[in-house]
Design a protein around this motif. Structure first.
Motif, mmCIF file in Angstrom:
data_model
loop_
_atom_site.group_PDB
_atom_site.id
_atom_site.type_symbol
_atom_site.label_atom_id
_atom_site.label_comp_id
_atom_site.label_asym_id
_atom_site.label_seq_id
_atom_site.Cartn_x
_atom_site.Cartn_y
_atom_site.Cartn_z
ATOM 1 N N MET A 159 0.804 -1.218 0.000
ATOM 2 C CA MET A 159 0.000 0.000 0.000
ATOM 3 C C MET A 159 0.840 1.273 0.000
ATOM 4 S SD MET A 159 -2.873 -1.157 2.784
ATOM 5 C CE MET A 159 -3.553 0.493 2.842
ATOM 6 N N GLU A 160 2.138 1.156 0.228
ATOM 7 C CA GLU A 160 2.980 2.354 0.303
ATOM 8 C C GLU A 160 2.984 3.106 -1.027
ATOM 9 O OE1 GLU A 160 6.845 1.276 1.606
ATOM 10 O OE2 GLU A 160 6.285 1.186 3.744
ATOM 11 N N GLY A 161 2.847 4.403 -0.958
ATOM 12 C CA GLY A 161 2.833 5.242 -2.148
ATOM 13 C C GLY A 161 1.466 5.398 -2.768
ATOM 14 N N GLN A 162 0.477 4.625 -2.295
ATOM 15 C CA GLN A 162 -0.879 4.723 -2.826
ATOM 16 C C GLN A 162 -1.704 5.679 -1.980
ATOM 17 O OE1 GLN A 162 -2.741 0.936 -3.327
ATOM 18 N NE2 GLN A 162 -1.050 0.053 -4.488
ATOM 19 N N GLN A 163 -2.424 6.553 -2.647
ATOM 20 C CA GLN A 163 -3.286 7.495 -1.946
ATOM 21 C C GLN A 163 -4.648 6.862 -1.665
ATOM 22 O OE1 GLN A 163 -3.528 11.006 -4.389
ATOM 23 N NE2 GLN A 163 -1.490 11.706 -3.812
ATOM 24 N N ILE A 164 -5.265 7.334 -0.584
ATOM 25 C CA ILE A 164 -6.604 6.858 -0.251
ATOM 26 C C ILE A 164 -7.580 7.320 -1.328
ATOM 27 C CG2 ILE A 164 -8.473 6.967 1.424
ATOM 28 C CD1 ILE A 164 -6.401 7.381 3.581
ATOM 29 N N LYS A 165 -8.331 6.375 -1.878
ATOM 30 C CA LYS A 165 -9.241 6.688 -2.973
ATOM 31 C C LYS A 165 -10.543 7.262 -2.449
ATOM 32 C CE LYS A 165 -7.425 3.204 -6.154
ATOM 33 N NZ LYS A 165 -7.754 2.047 -7.018
ATOM 34 N N GLY A 166 -11.018 8.274 -3.142
ATOM 35 C CA GLY A 166 -12.304 8.849 -2.823
ATOM 36 C C GLY A 166 -13.405 8.166 -3.604
ATOM 37 N N MET A 167 -14.627 8.674 -3.449
ATOM 38 C CA MET A 167 -15.763 8.051 -4.121
ATOM 39 C C MET A 167 -15.643 8.150 -5.636
ATOM 40 S SD MET A 167 -19.825 8.740 -3.440
ATOM 41 C CE MET A 167 -19.586 8.360 -1.701
ATOM 42 N N LYS A 168 -15.148 9.296 -6.121
ATOM 43 C CA LYS A 168 -14.988 9.469 -7.560
ATOM 44 C C LYS A 168 -13.962 8.491 -8.111
ATOM 45 C CE LYS A 168 -13.655 12.894 -11.035
ATOM 46 N NZ LYS A 168 -13.181 14.289 -11.269
ATOM 47 N N ASP A 169 -12.842 8.312 -7.389
ATOM 48 C CA ASP A 169 -11.813 7.380 -7.835
ATOM 49 C C ASP A 169 -12.340 5.952 -7.861
ATOM 50 O OD1 ASP A 169 -9.949 9.491 -7.960
ATOM 51 O OD2 ASP A 169 -9.559 9.306 -5.814
ATOM 52 N N LEU A 170 -13.219 5.619 -6.929
ATOM 53 C CA LEU A 170 -13.764 4.270 -6.876
ATOM 54 C C LEU A 170 -14.613 3.968 -8.106
ATOM 55 C CD1 LEU A 170 -14.144 1.697 -5.100
ATOM 56 C CD2 LEU A 170 -16.170 2.793 -4.155
ATOM 57 N N PHE A 171 -15.359 4.954 -8.567
ATOM 58 C CA PHE A 171 -16.240 4.731 -9.713
ATOM 59 C C PHE A 171 -15.472 4.645 -11.037
ATOM 60 C CE2 PHE A 171 -19.595 6.229 -6.813
ATOM 61 C CZ PHE A 171 -20.571 5.283 -7.080
ATOM 62 N N VAL A 172 -14.303 5.250 -11.113
ATOM 63 C CA VAL A 172 -13.543 5.246 -12.368
ATOM 64 C C VAL A 172 -12.443 4.192 -12.371
ATOM 65 C CG1 VAL A 172 -14.010 7.677 -12.772
ATOM 66 C CG2 VAL A 172 -11.938 7.033 -11.549
ATOM 67 N N ASP A 173 -12.274 3.482 -11.258
ATOM 68 C CA ASP A 173 -11.234 2.454 -11.178
ATOM 69 C C ASP A 173 -11.738 1.178 -11.853
ATOM 70 O OD1 ASP A 173 -9.200 0.736 -10.589
ATOM 71 O OD2 ASP A 173 -9.161 1.154 -8.434
ATOM 72 N N HIS A 174 -11.090 0.786 -12.964
ATOM 73 C CA HIS A 174 -11.531 -0.390 -13.715
ATOM 74 C C HIS A 174 -11.270 -1.694 -12.961
ATOM 75 C CE1 HIS A 174 -12.407 1.806 -17.458
ATOM 76 N NE2 HIS A 174 -11.353 2.560 -17.146
ATOM 77 N N SER A 175 -10.318 -1.704 -12.043
ATOM 78 C CA SER A 175 -9.963 -2.948 -11.345
ATOM 79 C C SER A 175 -11.051 -3.407 -10.381
ATOM 80 C CB SER A 175 -8.641 -2.772 -10.593
ATOM 81 O OG SER A 175 -8.763 -1.772 -9.594
ATOM 82 N N VAL A 176 -11.903 -2.497 -9.943
ATOM 83 C CA VAL A 176 -12.961 -2.878 -8.990
ATOM 84 C C VAL A 176 -14.351 -2.633 -9.575
ATOM 85 C CG1 VAL A 176 -11.530 -2.464 -6.963
ATOM 86 C CG2 VAL A 176 -12.892 -0.585 -7.893
ATOM 87 N N ARG A 177 -14.429 -2.474 -10.891
ATOM 88 C CA ARG A 177 -15.717 -2.134 -11.496
ATOM 89 C C ARG A 177 -16.743 -3.234 -11.304
ATOM 90 N NH1 ARG A 177 -15.759 0.815 -17.126
ATOM 91 N NH2 ARG A 177 -15.118 2.415 -15.633
ATOM 92 N N TRP A 178 -16.351 -4.490 -11.588
ATOM 93 C CA TRP A 178 -17.311 -5.579 -11.476
ATOM 94 C C TRP A 178 -17.715 -5.829 -10.022
ATOM 95 C CZ3 TRP A 178 -20.269 -7.129 -15.125
ATOM 96 C CH2 TRP A 178 -19.846 -7.055 -16.455
ATOM 97 N N GLN A 179 -16.758 -5.673 -9.098
ATOM 98 C CA GLN A 179 -17.105 -5.813 -7.683
ATOM 99 C C GLN A 179 -18.108 -4.743 -7.263
ATOM 100 O OE1 GLN A 179 -14.158 -5.935 -9.065
ATOM 101 N NE2 GLN A 179 -12.647 -7.108 -7.886
ATOM 102 N N LEU A 180 -17.905 -3.521 -7.777
ATOM 103 C CA LEU A 180 -18.803 -2.421 -7.443
ATOM 104 C C LEU A 180 -20.193 -2.660 -8.025
ATOM 105 C CD1 LEU A 180 -18.842 0.364 -6.053
ATOM 106 C CD2 LEU A 180 -18.296 1.388 -8.257
ATOM 107 N N ILE A 181 -20.242 -3.169 -9.250
ATOM 108 C CA ILE A 181 -21.532 -3.469 -9.880
ATOM 109 C C ILE A 181 -22.271 -4.557 -9.106
ATOM 110 C CG2 ILE A 181 -22.623 -4.441 -11.945
ATOM 111 C CD1 ILE A 181 -20.486 -3.030 -13.609
ATOM 112 N N MET A 182 -21.558 -5.594 -8.702
ATOM 113 C CA MET A 182 -22.185 -6.685 -7.953
ATOM 114 C C MET A 182 -22.721 -6.200 -6.614
ATOM 115 S SD MET A 182 -19.600 -9.878 -8.701
ATOM 116 C CE MET A 182 -20.514 -10.920 -7.573
ATOM 117 N N MET A 183 -21.936 -5.380 -5.908
ATOM 118 C CA MET A 183 -22.399 -4.859 -4.624
ATOM 119 C C MET A 183 -23.612 -3.949 -4.802
ATOM 120 S SD MET A 183 -20.714 -6.177 -2.216
ATOM 121 C CE MET A 183 -21.305 -5.098 -0.926
#
Length: 321
Positions: free
Chosen positions: A225-249
């Protein structure tokens, strides 16, 4: 839990309060409108609490520890309970609305923070089971709401304000016991870089022994996790790596709101009355809702656990053709 007796008493209280203030009774539609707002303001508070919760978790300039955040959050429940307990004496149904709003804020913060806290406090092999237990105890809480709302307990016309403030008891219990629990080992090691404190918390929670493996796993996660910034809500919606998880939830959580269970819980009195059940029997019939909720929760947890075991065995022990 909005019990049948509670519904009748609150509707009568709204009408009598309005008559005492303005000399005329409210129309049935207006009383139901106020009642609907009392019901829905809890969800509004829950939304506000769920949005405030992450800010409290991440910005330590407001709250240094997650445990302290939970302790402070109980003050909202206690204040809401006090407002609703005093509403009849003050002849103010607005105090019920404000108290329900505070209850919702408390629940919204707790659902995020408490789940995270107990998940981080549990050993890795038990983390999933401990986290899922939140759903089970929510179902138990609903059943307790039906039980204490019976006329034999606190469902009488004199005790209904204290029935609404009953949630102050769990808040007081947490205020009295939570200070004796440590902060989560993961939080101490990742956020506070306190290795000794994290090890001490592990020994207090899991018992004495060698916990070096868990320490190494958390440190490995910290390096990732070092060097990674805490993601906000906007970053969560545009992050392709968690898109399917977000859709399922989103589909699961959204679907839960459309199955009608909230209407059954909040408007059980009207539902059972429309079904032809006598008013004197509806409180006891309502107990079946709480029992069914607990049974369904246990069944779903068991099924999900079996499915995960099957997929894990297929992944780690693939069949050789």
């Amino acid at each position: 839990m909005l019990h049948t007796i509670f519904v009748i008493n609150v509707l009568s209280f709204i009408n009598s309060t309005w008559r005492q203030r303005y000399g005329s009774s409210l129309e049935r539609e207006s009383v139901l409108l106020l009642w609907s707002f009392i019901v829905s303001v809890y969800s509004i508070g829950g939304l506000l609490g769920s949005l405030v919760g992450p800010a409290q978790i991440n910005f330590h300039k407001f709250f240094s520890f997650r445990k302290k955040t939970q302790l402070c959050n109980n003050l909202a429940a206690l204040l809401g309970a006090l407002l609703m307990a005093m509403s009849q004496t003050a002849r103010s149904f607005e105090m019920i609305i404000l108290g329900r709003l505070l209850y919702g804020i408390n629940a919204g913060v707790s659902l995020n923070l408490h789940t995270m806290y107990i998940g981080e406090c549990a050993p890795q092999k038990m983390r999933g089971m401990v986290t899922v237990s939140v759903s089970f105890f929510i179902a138990v809480g609903k059943l307790m709401g039906f039980l204490i709302g019976l006329r034999e307990f606190m469902g009488s016309e004199e005790l209904w304000p204290y029935l609404m403030s009953f949630s102050a008891i769990p808040a007081l219990i947490q205020l009295a016991t939570l200070p004796f629990f440590p902060d989560s080992p993961r939080y101490l090691l990742l956020d506070k870089s306190d290795k000794d404190g994290s090890l001490k918390a592990m020994q207090q929670l899991w018992g004495p022994g060698d916990h070096s493996t868990e320490i190494k796993e958390i440190l490995k996660e910290k390096m990732t996790m070092e060097g990674q910034q805490i993601k906000g809500m906007k970053d969560l919606f545009v992050d392709h790596s968690v898109r399917w998880q977000l859709i399922m939830m989103g589909l699961i959580c959204g679907g839960m709101q459309f199955i009608g269970i909230n209407a059954v819980y909040f408007y059980a009195y009207n539902v059972f009355r429309s079904a032809g059940i006598p008013d004197s029997q509806t409180p006891y019939v309502a107990l079946g809702i709480g029992l069914s909720d607990i049974f369904a929760t246990l069944l779903c947890v068991s099924i999900c656990h079996c499915v995960l075991l099957v997929f894990a065995s297929m992944y780690f022990f693939p069949c050789n053709k």
